[in-house]
Every structure is written in structure tokens, then in C-alpha cells.
Design a protein around this motif. Structure first.
Motif, PDB file in Angstrom:
ATOM      1  N   GLU A  54      -7.096  -5.418  -4.654  1.00 51.99           N
ATOM      2  CA  GLU A  54      -7.412  -4.144  -4.007  1.00 51.99           C
ATOM      3  C   GLU A  54      -6.226  -3.196  -4.061  1.00 51.99           C
ATOM      4  O   GLU A  54      -5.077  -3.581  -3.827  1.00 51.99           O
ATOM      5  CB  GLU A  54      -7.821  -4.377  -2.555  1.00 51.99           C
ATOM      6  N   TYR A  55      -6.523  -1.909  -4.386  1.00 57.22           N
ATOM      7  CA  TYR A  55      -5.521  -0.842  -4.360  1.00 57.22           C
ATOM      8  C   TYR A  55      -6.128   0.334  -3.614  1.00 57.22           C
ATOM      9  O   TYR A  55      -7.350   0.436  -3.470  1.00 57.22           O
ATOM     10  CB  TYR A  55      -5.143  -0.403  -5.781  1.00 57.22           C
ATOM     11  N   LEU A  56      -5.268   1.236  -3.145  1.00 55.36           N
ATOM     12  CA  LEU A  56      -5.725   2.438  -2.461  1.00 55.36           C
ATOM     13  C   LEU A  56      -5.319   3.670  -3.239  1.00 55.36           C
ATOM     14  O   LEU A  56      -4.139   3.844  -3.583  1.00 55.36           O
ATOM     15  CB  LEU A  56      -5.132   2.514  -1.053  1.00 55.36           C
ATOM     16  N   ALA A  57      -6.291   4.530  -3.526  1.00 60.97           N
ATOM     17  CA  ALA A  57      -6.003   5.817  -4.146  1.00 60.97           C
ATOM     18  C   ALA A  57      -5.574   6.804  -3.089  1.00 60.97           C
ATOM     19  O   ALA A  57      -5.796   6.595  -1.881  1.00 60.97           O
ATOM     20  CB  ALA A  57      -7.248   6.334  -4.865  1.00 60.97           C
ATOM     21  N   ASN A  58      -4.908   7.887  -3.492  1.00 61.87           N
ATOM     22  CA  ASN A  58      -4.510   8.921  -2.535  1.00 61.87           C
ATOM     23  C   ASN A  58      -5.712   9.679  -2.006  1.00 61.87           C
ATOM     24  O   ASN A  58      -5.642  10.267  -0.912  1.00 61.87           O
ATOM     25  CB  ASN A  58      -3.543   9.911  -3.202  1.00 61.87           C
ATOM     26  N   ALA A 115       0.828  -1.202   0.000  1.00 63.43           N
ATOM     27  CA  ALA A 115       0.000   0.000   0.000  1.00 63.43           C
ATOM     28  C   ALA A 115       0.859   1.248   0.000  1.00 63.43           C
ATOM     29  O   ALA A 115       0.577   2.231  -0.687  1.00 63.43           O
ATOM     30  CB  ALA A 115      -0.932  -0.015   1.213  1.00 63.43           C
ATOM     31  N   SER A 116       1.960   1.221   0.791  1.00 65.94           N
ATOM     32  CA  SER A 116       2.811   2.405   0.858  1.00 65.94           C
ATOM     33  C   SER A 116       3.531   2.642  -0.455  1.00 65.94           C
ATOM     34  O   SER A 116       3.731   3.769  -0.885  1.00 65.94           O
ATOM     35  CB  SER A 116       3.833   2.249   2.006  1.00 65.94           C
ATOM     36  N   GLN A 117       3.922   1.559  -1.142  1.00 67.47           N
ATOM     37  CA  GLN A 117       4.588   1.700  -2.440  1.00 67.47           C
ATOM     38  C   GLN A 117       3.631   2.262  -3.488  1.00 67.47           C
ATOM     39  O   GLN A 117       4.005   3.087  -4.306  1.00 67.47           O
ATOM     40  CB  GLN A 117       5.156   0.347  -2.885  1.00 67.47           C
ATOM     41  N   VAL A 154      -5.226   7.142 -13.890  1.00 70.72           N
ATOM     42  CA  VAL A 154      -4.031   6.944 -14.726  1.00 70.72           C
ATOM     43  C   VAL A 154      -3.241   5.729 -14.275  1.00 70.72           C
ATOM     44  O   VAL A 154      -2.800   4.899 -15.079  1.00 70.72           O
ATOM     45  CB  VAL A 154      -3.171   8.216 -14.716  1.00 70.72           C
ATOM     46  N   GLU A 155      -3.021   5.610 -12.966  1.00 68.45           N
ATOM     47  CA  GLU A 155      -2.202   4.513 -12.456  1.00 68.45           C
ATOM     48  C   GLU A 155      -2.812   3.163 -12.744  1.00 68.45           C
ATOM     49  O   GLU A 155      -2.114   2.193 -13.034  1.00 68.45           O
ATOM     50  CB  GLU A 155      -1.987   4.698 -10.948  1.00 68.45           C
ATOM     51  N   ARG A 156      -4.118   3.084 -12.642  1.00 69.32           N
ATOM     52  CA  ARG A 156      -4.772   1.793 -12.829  1.00 69.32           C
ATOM     53  C   ARG A 156      -5.102   1.509 -14.299  1.00 69.32           C
ATOM     54  O   ARG A 156      -5.118   0.362 -14.718  1.00 69.32           O
ATOM     55  CB  ARG A 156      -6.049   1.724 -11.990  1.00 69.32           C
ATOM     56  N   ALA A 157      -5.398   2.556 -15.062  1.00 71.43           N
ATOM     57  CA  ALA A 157      -5.812   2.343 -16.446  1.00 71.43           C
ATOM     58  C   ALA A 157      -4.641   2.244 -17.409  1.00 71.43           C
ATOM     59  O   ALA A 157      -4.818   1.842 -18.552  1.00 71.43           O
ATOM     60  CB  ALA A 157      -6.743   3.472 -16.895  1.00 71.43           C
ATOM     61  N   GLY A 158      -3.458   2.631 -16.979  1.00 66.60           N
ATOM     62  CA  GLY A 158      -2.298   2.490 -17.849  1.00 66.60           C
ATOM     63  C   GLY A 158      -2.163   3.591 -18.871  1.00 66.60           C
ATOM     64  O   GLY A 158      -1.577   3.380 -19.928  1.00 66.60           O
ATOM     65  N   PHE A 159      -2.712   4.771 -18.579  1.00 64.39           N
ATOM     66  CA  PHE A 159      -2.555   5.881 -19.501  1.00 64.39           C
ATOM     67  C   PHE A 159      -1.180   6.516 -19.314  1.00 64.39           C
ATOM     68  O   PHE A 159      -0.517   6.330 -18.293  1.00 64.39           O
ATOM     69  CB  PHE A 159      -3.618   6.958 -19.266  1.00 64.39           C
ATOM     70  N   GLN A 160      -0.769   7.308 -20.288  1.00 58.95           N
ATOM     71  CA  GLN A 160       0.443   8.114 -20.155  1.00 58.95           C
ATOM     72  C   GLN A 160       0.032   9.500 -19.683  1.00 58.95           C
ATOM     73  O   GLN A 160      -0.967  10.053 -20.140  1.00 58.95           O
ATOM     74  CB  GLN A 160       1.179   8.214 -21.493  1.00 58.95           C
ATOM     75  N   ILE A 161       0.805  10.084 -18.785  1.00 64.11           N
ATOM     76  CA  ILE A 161       0.460  11.385 -18.226  1.00 64.11           C
ATOM     77  C   ILE A 161       1.678  12.283 -18.261  1.00 64.11           C
ATOM     78  O   ILE A 161       2.817  11.827 -18.094  1.00 64.11           O
ATOM     79  CB  ILE A 161      -0.077  11.245 -16.788  1.00 64.11           C
ATOM     80  N   MET A 164     -17.586   4.493  -4.112  1.00 66.02           N
ATOM     81  CA  MET A 164     -17.973   5.856  -3.833  1.00 66.02           C
ATOM     82  C   MET A 164     -17.514   6.265  -2.432  1.00 66.02           C
ATOM     83  O   MET A 164     -17.705   5.521  -1.469  1.00 66.02           O
ATOM     84  CB  MET A 164     -19.495   6.007  -3.971  1.00 66.02           C
ATOM     85  N   ASN A 165     -16.910   7.470  -2.329  1.00 69.81           N
ATOM     86  CA  ASN A 165     -16.426   8.027  -1.056  1.00 69.81           C
ATOM     87  C   ASN A 165     -15.431   7.098  -0.361  1.00 69.81           C
ATOM     88  O   ASN A 165     -15.384   7.005   0.865  1.00 69.81           O
ATOM     89  CB  ASN A 165     -17.588   8.343  -0.111  1.00 69.81           C
ATOM     90  N   SER A 166     -14.644   6.385  -1.161  1.00 67.30           N
ATOM     91  CA  SER A 166     -13.657   5.463  -0.605  1.00 67.30           C
ATOM     92  C   SER A 166     -12.390   5.524  -1.436  1.00 67.30           C
ATOM     93  O   SER A 166     -12.440   5.761  -2.649  1.00 67.30           O
ATOM     94  CB  SER A 166     -14.200   4.033  -0.595  1.00 67.30           C
ATOM     95  N   LYS A 167     -11.249   5.290  -0.791  1.00 68.70           N
ATOM     96  CA  LYS A 167      -9.991   5.206  -1.517  1.00 68.70           C
ATOM     97  C   LYS A 167      -9.808   3.848  -2.173  1.00 68.70           C
ATOM     98  O   LYS A 167      -8.920   3.669  -3.001  1.00 68.70           O
ATOM     99  CB  LYS A 167      -8.806   5.465  -0.573  1.00 68.70           C
ATOM    100  N   LYS A 168     -10.621   2.896  -1.799  1.00 71.68           N
ATOM    101  CA  LYS A 168     -10.427   1.533  -2.290  1.00 71.68           C
ATOM    102  C   LYS A 168     -10.787   1.420  -3.770  1.00 71.68           C
ATOM    103  O   LYS A 168     -11.781   1.967  -4.232  1.00 71.68           O
ATOM    104  CB  LYS A 168     -11.279   0.557  -1.499  1.00 71.68           C
ATOM    105  N   MET A 169      -9.966   0.688  -4.505  1.00 66.83           N
ATOM    106  CA  MET A 169     -10.205   0.343  -5.899  1.00 66.83           C
ATOM    107  C   MET A 169      -9.857  -1.126  -6.080  1.00 66.83           C
ATOM    108  O   MET A 169      -8.931  -1.628  -5.431  1.00 66.83           O
ATOM    109  CB  MET A 169      -9.331   1.186  -6.838  1.00 66.83           C
ATOM    110  N   TYR A 170     -10.590  -1.800  -6.941  1.00 65.90           N
ATOM    111  CA  TYR A 170     -10.312  -3.196  -7.234  1.00 65.90           C
ATOM    112  C   TYR A 170     -10.031  -3.335  -8.730  1.00 65.90           C
ATOM    113  O   TYR A 170     -10.897  -3.098  -9.567  1.00 65.90           O
ATOM    114  CB  TYR A 170     -11.501  -4.079  -6.822  1.00 65.90           C
ATOM    115  N   HIS A 171      -8.776  -3.695  -9.039  1.00 61.76           N
ATOM    116  CA  HIS A 171      -8.351  -3.849 -10.424  1.00 61.76           C
ATOM    117  C   HIS A 171      -8.151  -5.333 -10.704  1.00 61.76           C
ATOM    118  O   HIS A 171      -7.219  -5.949 -10.176  1.00 61.76           O
ATOM    119  CB  HIS A 171      -7.060  -3.075 -10.677  1.00 61.76           C
ATOM    120  N   ASN A 172      -9.076  -5.904 -11.481  1.00 59.01           N
ATOM    121  CA  ASN A 172      -9.059  -7.335 -11.772  1.00 59.01           C
ATOM    122  C   ASN A 172      -8.991  -8.165 -10.491  1.00 59.01           C
ATOM    123  O   ASN A 172      -8.240  -9.137 -10.372  1.00 59.01           O
ATOM    124  CB  ASN A 172      -7.906  -7.691 -12.710  1.00 59.01           C
ATOM    125  N   GLY A 173      -9.775  -7.726  -9.479  1.00 63.01           N
ATOM    126  CA  GLY A 173      -9.892  -8.461  -8.233  1.00 63.01           C
ATOM    127  C   GLY A 173      -8.865  -8.127  -7.186  1.00 63.01           C
ATOM    128  O   GLY A 173      -8.946  -8.617  -6.052  1.00 63.01           O
TER     129      GLY A 173
END
Length: 740
Positions: free
Chosen positions: A137-141, A23-25, A159-166, A126-135
Motif C-alpha cells: 500500500e502507498y498513499l498518493a498526495n 507514508a511521510s517519506q 510517475v512515482e509508482r510506474a517508474g517513468f522519468q519526469i 476510486m476517490n481514494s489516495k490509496k494505491m497498491y503496487h505489487n501488494g
């Protein structure tokens, strides 16, 4: 617990420490809201096949309340997190609620049903930092949140989860997201953003919170066409981030015929990440299908990264080979007398429909004895043909002579030949007429126009009729205009009642005929009625049909129109280059000289004829446009110092003829005397062509207009000469032979 409990406790602590480290990484990868440090993300971009929707509005519709910053959507972290997560952090399998499009904006379509299972899936809570990418769990800032009824998401989280370039453009102060060939540019504290260089509007204003750049989620999903579903019960957004290529195909053939058609497959494929398509696979594809039926053909493609597209299937309907039509006809008898009417009954058939019928020698009657061969060829919509030929017998006995037969049986609107040299010896109908106060502006000279300029200029008040007929010989594309100018101190009302326009094309007589037909049609239907208001000092283009199309060199136009003005207006009829502005050009145009044709202003251009005596018991003729029985209108050419002119042929004059007593058994026909004629006439409110096939040649052709029955009838005729044709003309009245 013993040794086993101690080991289990140590394993749990290791797992916990590992989770905290991961999570910290992930958090350490967060990009500053200003995006000053360019941090490209090299993951593949996403397939986007279905447009997004406003899940915030769906949430409001389901709850019956308006979402706002003070009344956010329920936080799944505190109320219902158990319905979102499964064991080991896997996404829940619960079905999403059926969304509705009621009340949504036009941003896209709502996708209903279960969460996508087609590969790359991201679940936002909604109203949570939690995200699930292909099952996983990740935490958004920063959590996804609702503000002023709009759901916002941190750009970094997506961006981090979808793999876009920024990246960040320090000159424009824009944060840039790139996915394949798509580029999105965002600025802080704005409601707009750029999608591939085009400025678009977001549903809310971007903002910064705790060093996180927040934008409406729908801005990203709409621009990149990322499909998603909204799970109302679980308060979660389920996004499909699949990067698979997309395959489809169409068929280039209008129809596929078994055993005949070589099928044209037109494949289409693309990769949302810009990957090259390296392979394709077909199932069920055949170059030619030998048996009728429905065939499913499936197509998929593979990109350079090794991903295969979802299969795309198309059902091809294969029809049996088309069969020719069946030509067939009968006659009411096999044997006829000379001059006896023959009835032809077309019994041809086809499985789809017959498009054309071509008869040979199907005359209504024959006037020489012997066998007669008649042929019919029919053509269906596929161009296949069939022909049948039959023979009938004509005896030596005569039922009607040719003239008698034509008088009795030639259809209304069609012509027949006769000895026209005898017509001048027929008695004339000694009619009188009254004139209505209609000003005729005839612009017919120069008929062939060789340079730009003003063809005619006149002022008029009240009832006004335009007759315009010109050919373009300038050597370039031109347009014609009629411009009305109000030089008064008050506004003018100009009412258009009737209008017939034809052209531009190369055939003067055909254009003239069509303009008269449409003029009569406007009389009967009122479909050209309009009011035009012209302010003091204003010039306005009227009779817009005239200038709707370019006139190529050699083209002819023809127009007849009736108008009424409550103030005196100036009218300019002009021809200029098709690329020029008529209002700008008008003050600089020269007045063109006339040629041998007529132009001018003529008063009293509507003539009413009422004849009360019985007509038709003996051969008589009613002569029009001859300058004797029907005198030519006298007028003046205002562009030539008001020089007196005569309206030869009375073109543009409208005749309203009422014959109150037409004898029983009377044939009424139309016979030109001045040369070739083609046009139309109104007979008791019905348009009758002159003639239906080709025009009439003077003096030995006449077209049938009307037949009375066994009783006296009244007859109303409305006639105006067709531009391009020749005057004078006769209306002929004669008794028909008795039927046998």
C-alpha cells in the motif's frame, strides 16, 4: 495482560510509527504541480501490449447513471473498502466484473477478466489516495477522482509508482513524462497533449488541485498502451505495469512441406524500456519437419536487465509433400473418318486443383488417314506436371471436307481459314440505312504525338460520340485529358451513357479491341452512366478514365464514349506532361497539326440498317466501311480552318443492323477485307470476339458469328470498327452442309 501484553503493545506502537514514517517519506517525494524542479525517476518503464479503455464509461453502463463531478463513483474508502484490501495490505483476489464496450469511445479495447498477474501490478482506488503496487500500500498526495464524467489521476502518483522519468520544460511550460522511447507532454488547463510530438486530444481538460497536476487517466494509458481492468464492484482500476520484454515470431514460408521445406523463422522482439535483447530461447524449433502434422514452436527473449519475456507460441502446420497431378483424357471413339468430329473428355485430376492444360494436336477433326498422336500436359497450382499421350486412327473414308466441317463445327467467336478470293464474286446485300443525329468527334491525328498540345478542339450540342486513339512519342510520361468548357450563361448538363477505354500499353490493336469490348459492355450493363453538371464559365475534366494513368513513351490509348449535352460545350482533347496541371496548361497549349490519319467532326454517326428480305439461301455479303455500299462520313477539321475531311473506314460510326429473316441452316461469319482485324461485335445482345484466339487476317480468314437452326430467325448485330484495325469488312451469309 501481563508482560506478553506489554510487549505486544510496544510492538504495535513500533509498527504504527514505522508505517507513519514510510507514508511521510513517500509524501515527501511529491513533485510540485508546476514541475519546476526537475525530479527524474529512474525506475524502469513499462511493457505496453494492449490498448486502454474508458473505464469511466463502463462504470456508467453498469450503474445506469451518468458519472459527473456531483455524482462520483462510489468511494471504496467508505463503501466497500473491505472488498478491495486483503490481509497485510495484499491486493484482493476477487474477479473483476465483465466489462462492456457498449457506449465507449474509440480509445481502445476493454480488457475483461481477473486482474493481471503477470508481474508489475498497480491498483488505484476510486476517490481514494490509496494505491497498491505489487501488494504494497502507498498513499498518493491526491486521490483519483471523477470530474465531468472523466476519471483524473495525479501525474505524480502514476510517475512515482510506474517508474517513468519526469521533467519540466520552462520554455513551453510543459510537464514531460518519458518511458523508454515514448514522450508525453502536458500543459495545464488544456484538452490536448503531445505523444511523441503528435498532438492528441484528451477526454477532459487538465487542471491543478492542491498543488497536484491532474490529467485523465486514459490519456496516459492510451498513449503508452498500458493495459488495465476496471473492477466495478470494488471501484478500482488494476493496471499492468510489467516491464518484461516482448517476443514474437512469424514464418516466412507460404507453406511448410514435410521433409522438404527449410523453415524461415522471423523473430521479433522488443523491450518497452529500451533494454537490449541479450538472449533468446526456442522450444520445438526444427529447421525441417520430417512428418506432417501440427507443431507448436515457442520463443522467448531476455533483456539486459535479466527479465525474460512471456513465451510466445505459434502452431506450424506441416503438410505432406505435394504429388503431381494425374493427366488423363479419353475420346468418344478410337477410330474416326476424315472430317468426323472428335470429342475429347478431360479426366485429369489433382488433390488441390489443376491450373493449366496444354494440348498438342487435339484437333476437332483430321483430314488425312493414319494413326494420330494427341498429348495432354496438366499443371497444378504447385507447378507439378503430368503428361499423357494417346493414339487414335483416322480411316480412308471422308465424312466432311475441311470447309464443310469448319462451317458446321467451328465454335462461335473462333476463326477458320478458307478461300477468301471468291468472296468478291458473292452477291451484295443491297441494304439502305438511316442516320441518327450523333456528332462524332474523332481525335486520331496526329496518331503518334511528338509534342504536348491540343490534339483536337470542337464545340457540340446534343448527342456526341468521342473516338480517341493516340500514341505517345514525346519521349516522356504524359497524360491525356478531355476538358469540357461551358461558355453559356446557364449551367449545362452533360450525360455520359456509354464508355469503353483501354490502355495505356504498347499494343495498338489490342488496345483498340479492348476499348470496343468495354464500350459494348457499358451498353449492356449501363455501368458507365453518369450526369455531369458544368457551371457557366466553368471548365471540367470529363472522361476521367483517359487521364487516370500516365502514358509512357510508346504507349497507346483508345476510347469510345457516348454523351449528351443540353447546351453547346467546347471540348479540348489535350496531351501534356504527366506532372502538369491541365487547367493551368490549357490556355498556353499550341494546336497540333494532323498527320496522315483522320481527325475531324462528323455528323450523323449512328447508322441503322433494317433488311426485311430473306437472306442466307445463297451466298451473299453485307459490306461495311467500303465507301460504296457504306459511304464514308464527310466532315470538317475545325482545327485546320474547317477543312473538309472524310472519315476513312467510318471509325467511330456505330451500326445497328437488323436482319428480319435469316434463312434456316444459315452460317453467319465476319471476314475482313482491308487487312488485319481484331475486335468485337454484338450478336443478339451477346458479345462475340473477332476472334477468340488471334485476330483475323484478310482475306482468307473468317470468324463464326451465328448459326440459325432448322427455322428462319431474326438477327441483330451492333458493330463499330475497332481502332487500330483495318476496314472494310464483310458479313458473310451462306448455307451450311447437311449434317450426316
Amino acid at each position: 495482560m501481563g508482560e506478553r501484553g506489554s510487549i505486544a503493545s510496544m510492538n504495535f506502537k513500533k509498527m504504527l510509527m514505522t508505517t507513519i514514517l514510510v507514508a511521510s517519506q513517500v509524501a515527501a517525494l511529491a513533485l510540485p504541480v508546476s514541475a519546476e524542479e526537475n525530479v527524474p525517476v529512474s525506475n524502469s518503464a513499462n511493457e505496453t501490449t494492449i490498448t486502454e479503455a474508458t473505464y469511466e464509461q463502463k462504470s456508467q453502463a453498469d450503474s445506469g447513471e451518468e458519472a459527473s463531478s456531483t455524482d462520483p463513483v462510489t468511494d471504496p474508502d467508505t463503501e466497500g473498502a473491505g472488498t478491495v484490501e486483503g490481509e497485510a495490505g495484499e491486493p484482493a483476489t476477487e474477479q473483476a466484473t465483465e466489462p462492456t464496450t457498449e457506449g465507449t469511445s474509440n480509445e481502445g479495447a476493454v480488457i475483461s477478466g481477473a486482474a493481471s498477474s503477470s508481474g508489475d501490478e498497480l491498483i488505484l482506488l476510486m476517490n481514494s489516495k490509496k494505491m497498491y503496487h505489487n501488494g504494497v500500500e502507498y498513499l498518493a498526495n491526491y486521490p483519483m477522482e471523477v470530474k465531468d464524467g472523466v476519471s483524473y489521476v495525479s501525474i505524480r502518483a502514476i510517475v512515482e509508482r510506474a517508474g517513468f522519468q519526469i521533467s519540466y520544460d520552462s520554455k513551453t511550460k510543459e510537464t514531460i513524462i518519458v518511458r523508454g522511447s515514448d514522450e508525453l507532454r502536458f500543459k495545464l488547463n488544456t484538452t490536448s497533449y503531445k505523444v511523441n510530438g503528435v498532438t492528441s486530444t484528451m477526454r477532459g481538460k487538465s487542471y491543478s488541485v492542491q498543488n497536484n497536476f491532474m490529467v485523465p487517466l486514459t490519456a496516459i494509458t492510451q498513449a503508452l498502451e498500458i493495459p488495465y481492468t476496471w473492477d466495478q464492484k470494488g471501484k478500482r482500476v488494476i493496471m499492468n505495469l510489467s516491464t518484461k520484454p516482448v517476443a514474437s515470431f512469424t514464418i516466412g514460408n507460404k507453406e511448410v512441406i514435410s521433409g522438404e521445406t527449410i523453415v524461415q523463422y522471423l523473430p521479433q522482439s522488443s523491450s518497452p524500456t529500451g533494454q537490449q535483447i541479450v538472449s533468446e530461447e526456442w522450444q520445438g524449433r526444427q529447421e525441417t519437419f520430417m512428418t506432417p502434422g501440427n507443431y507448436v514452436v515457442t520463443y522467448r527473449v531476455q533483456d539486459a536487465s535479466g527479465q525474460w519475456s512471456d513465451p510466445f507460441s505459434l502452431t506450424i502446420t506441416v503438410v505432406k509433400p505435394h504429388t503431381p497431378p494425374i493427366a488423363n483424357f479419353t475420346t468418344d471413339k478410337d477410330t474416326y473418318k476424315m472430317g468426323e468430329l472428335i470429342t475429347y473428355i478431360d479426366d485429369s485430376s489433382d488433390e488441390v486443383g489443376i491450373q493449366d492444360r496444354n494440348w498438342v494436336n487435339n484437333q476437332r477433326a483430321f483430314f488425312s488417314p493414319g494413326p494420330v498422336s494427341i498429348k495432354l500436359t496438366v499443371v497444378n497450382v504447385f507447378g507439378l506436371t503430368s503428361t499423357i499421350e494417346k493414339t487414335i486412327t483416322i480411316t480412308n473414308e471422308t465424312l466432311y471436307t475441311r470447309d464443310e466441317f469448319n462451317q458446321l463445327y467451328t465454335p462461335v467467336g473462333e476463326k477458320y481459314g478458307f478461300d477468301g478470293k471468291a468472296v468478291p464474286s458473292w452477291d451484295k446485300v443491297n441494304y439502305s440505312y438511316t442516320s441518327n443525329a450523333t456528332t462524332l468527334i474523332r481525335s486520331n491525328s496526329p496518331e503518334t504525338v511528338y509534342s504536348e498540345g491540343v490534339l483536337y478542339r470542337e464545340t457540340a450540342l446534343g448527342a456526341t460520340r468521342f473516338m480517341i486513339h493516340h500514341a505517345n512519342a514525346t519521349g516522356k510520361n504524359v497524360k491525356m485529358y478531355v476538358i469540357a468548357t461551358n461558355n453559356n450563361d446557364v449551367s449545362a448538363r452533360l450525360t455520359q451513357s456509354n464508355l469503353g477505354f483501354a490502355g495505356p500499353n504498347q499494343y495498338a490493336t489490342g488496345v483498340g479491341k479492348a476499348s470496343v469490348e468495354r464500350y459494348y459492355d457499358s451498353m449492356l450493363t449501363g455501368n458507365q452512366y453518369k450526369d455531369i453538371w458544368i457551371a457557366p464559365g466553368e471548365s471540367k475534366i470529363i472522361l476521367n478514365e483517359l487521364s487516370a494513368s500516365n502514358m509512357k513513351n510508346g504507349d497507346v490509348i483508345s476510347l469510345l464514349a457516348d454523351l449528351h449535352s443540353d447546351s453547346t460545350l467546347q471540348y479540348d482533347v489535350i496531351m501534356i506532361g504527366a506532372d502538369k496541371d491541365p487547367m493551368v496548361s490549357l490556355p498556353y497549349l499550341s494546336l497540333l497539326p494532323r498527320d496522315v490519319h483522320n481527325r475531324g467532326t462528323f455528323m450523323d454517326a449512328t447508322r441503322t440498317i433494317e433488311y426485311s428480305e430473306e437472306i442466307g439461301l445463297t451466298p451473299v455479303r453485307l459490306l461495311l466501311g467500303d465507301n460504296s455500299s457504306d459511304p464514308f462520313l464527310a466532315g470538317q477539321d475545325t482545327m485546320s480552318a474547317a477543312e473538309p475531311v472524310l472519315n476513312a473506314g467510318n471509325f467511330g460510326v456505330v451500326y445497328n443492323i437488323t436482319l428480319k429473316r435469316v434463312a434456316p441452316n444459315t452460317l453467319v461469319t465476319f471476314n475482313p477485307r482491308g487487312g488485319f482485324y481484331t475486335g468485337w461485335i454484338l450478336v443478339n445482345g451477346v458479345q462475340v470476339p473477332l476472334s477468340a484466339t488471334t485476330g483475323l487476317n484478310a482475306p482468307n480468314e473468317t470468324a463464326v458469328l451465328f448459326r440459325t437452326g432448322n427455322y428462319e430467325q431474326s438477327l441483330n448485330l451492333v458493330f463499330t470498327a475497332a481502332p487500330g484495325s483495318n476496314l472494310s469488312v464483310n458479313l458473310l451469309f451462306q448455307q451450311m452442309p447437311a449434317k450426316k
